[in-house]
Design an enzyme around this catalytic site. Structure first.
Site, PDB file in Angstrom:
ATOM      1  N   LYS A 152       0.828  -1.209   0.000  1.00  0.00           N
ATOM      2  CA  LYS A 152       0.000   0.000   0.000  1.00  0.00           C
ATOM      3  C   LYS A 152       0.864   1.260   0.000  1.00  0.00           C
ATOM      4  CE  LYS A 152      -3.700   2.270   2.626  1.00  0.00           C
ATOM      5  NZ  LYS A 152      -4.550   2.189   3.851  1.00  0.00           N
ATOM      6  N   GLU A 153       1.919   1.254   0.831  1.00  0.00           N
ATOM      7  CA  GLU A 153       2.806   2.413   0.902  1.00  0.00           C
ATOM      8  C   GLU A 153       3.511   2.673  -0.417  1.00  0.00           C
ATOM      9  OE1 GLU A 153       3.885   1.784   5.658  1.00  0.00           O
ATOM     10  OE2 GLU A 153       5.198   0.993   4.090  1.00  0.00           O
ATOM     11  N   ASP A 209      10.141  -3.928  10.990  1.00  0.00           N
ATOM     12  CA  ASP A 209      11.370  -3.477  11.653  1.00  0.00           C
ATOM     13  C   ASP A 209      12.469  -4.525  11.518  1.00  0.00           C
ATOM     14  OD1 ASP A 209       9.942  -1.242  12.519  1.00  0.00           O
ATOM     15  OD2 ASP A 209       9.448  -2.139  14.454  1.00  0.00           O
TER      16      ASP A 209
END
Length: 328
Positions: free
Chosen positions: A207-208, A277
């Site tokens: 999506k990003e 992360d």
């Protein structure tokens, strides 16, 4: 071809002692673990009997913990409030061997409290200040971060859209990295709409990546990989691009061209908290250790595969990673 145990051990050996600087939104992750067997008479909500509390570093702090867990020497720069949360967050990082650089600001330490009932997240409670409270004045960037960047093998910008990373800070850090020949990576949040150009690596999710590229995603239509990668390169001139596609694995691109899509390595998904992360930490470490993009992506894919099999924000150790790859 997935990464082999021999290659994994060789990479881990090269990673050991690499110096990485993380700059971004550090947070304190607080977990309330309990059970719920009745509904409140006051409102139609469960009553949670809390059994225990636990705390760890989240956001950019979790990136730093992942780097340290894999053997790197890590420094994280972020805002630590003059409050209990800031002190606790600093201690958690110090106990894992992570050095800290406190950035100026006047807000509260960002704290995310998750209530878990029988290993399922019931709700999340956030404590944070407005983004302006965490902004770093551009004039202070070099004095704060210049020495650490010059001594680093790589720098990671970890954006959680909380306010610390600004266009000015990204531009100044980019200039410092270019001057020092330091590898620079960004884990972006498009809703923050940061301006960046010419970075060595960005790691958006599906999506990003589409948002950054200005591409509209349609349901039930395959991800437009070629168009997204081309547009991202045109807009941001990023050398390496790794897009996380959730259950569809990782999409690799260099200089705007699609290189390859590799399948996910996860065997059991228990909790995806912090998997991104872990992924960027492992990717940057492998690339800084001299791996090619595909090898680095397989290494990161395996690391994330370990972490999603754990509950809550977590890290992966070299021993766990080798064992995971060995049973591939």
């Amino acid at each position: 071809m997935a990464i082999t145990p021999v290659r994994t051990r060789a990479l881990l050996k090269k990673i050991n002692g690499l110096r990485i600087v993380v700059i971004g939104d550090v947070m304190l992750d607080h977990y309330l673990w309990g059970d719920a067997t009745r509904i409140s008479p006051e409102a139609p909500v469960p009553v949670v009997d809390i059994g225990r509390d636990s705390w760890t570093a989240g956001g950019a702090g979790n990136v730093a913990l992942n780097l340290a867990a894999l053997g790197a020497k890590c420094t994280v720069a972020g805002f630590f409030g003059r409050d209990d949360g800031g002190r606790q967050l600093g201690k958690i990082l110090a106990d894992k061997g992570v050095a800290t650089i406190g950035t100026p600001g006047h807000g509260r330490t960002i704290v995310k409290t998750r209530v878990l009932v029988q290993h399922q997240q019931l709700c999340r409670l956030d404590r944070e200040s407005a983004p302006a409270a965490y902004r770093v004045p551009p004039a202070k960037v070099e004095a704060l971060l210049g020495k650490a960047i010059r001594e680093a093998d790589a720098v990671i910008l970890s954006d959680y859209a909380k306010g610390l990373l600004s266009d000015d800070l990204v531009q100044r850090v980019s200039e410092l990295c270019r001057a020092a020949g330091t590898f620079l990576a960004l884990d972006p949040k498009p809703k923050h709409a940061l301006s960046f150009h010419g970075l060595d690596l960005i790691t958006p999710n599906r999506k990003e990546a589409a948002q950054l590229a200005g591409v509209e995603l349609s349901p039930h239509v395959p991800f437009p990989a070629a168009e997204v990668c081309r547009r991202l390169h045109e807009r941001h001139a990023t050398r390496n691009l790794v897009i996380t596609l959730s259950e569809d694995g990782l999409l690799l691109s260099r200089d705007g061209a699609v290189l390859k899509q590799i399948p996910t390595a996860a065997r059991e998904v228990y909790d995806v908290s912090g998997a991104g992360d872990t992924s960027i930490a492992a990717l940057v470490l492998a690339l800084a250790a001299g791996a090619d993009l595909e090898t680095a992506a397989h290494f990161a894919n395996a690391a994330a595969g370990v972490v999603v099999g754990k509950l809550g924000t977590a890290t992966v150790t070299p021993q766990e990673l080798v064992a995971y790859v060995s049973h591939g």
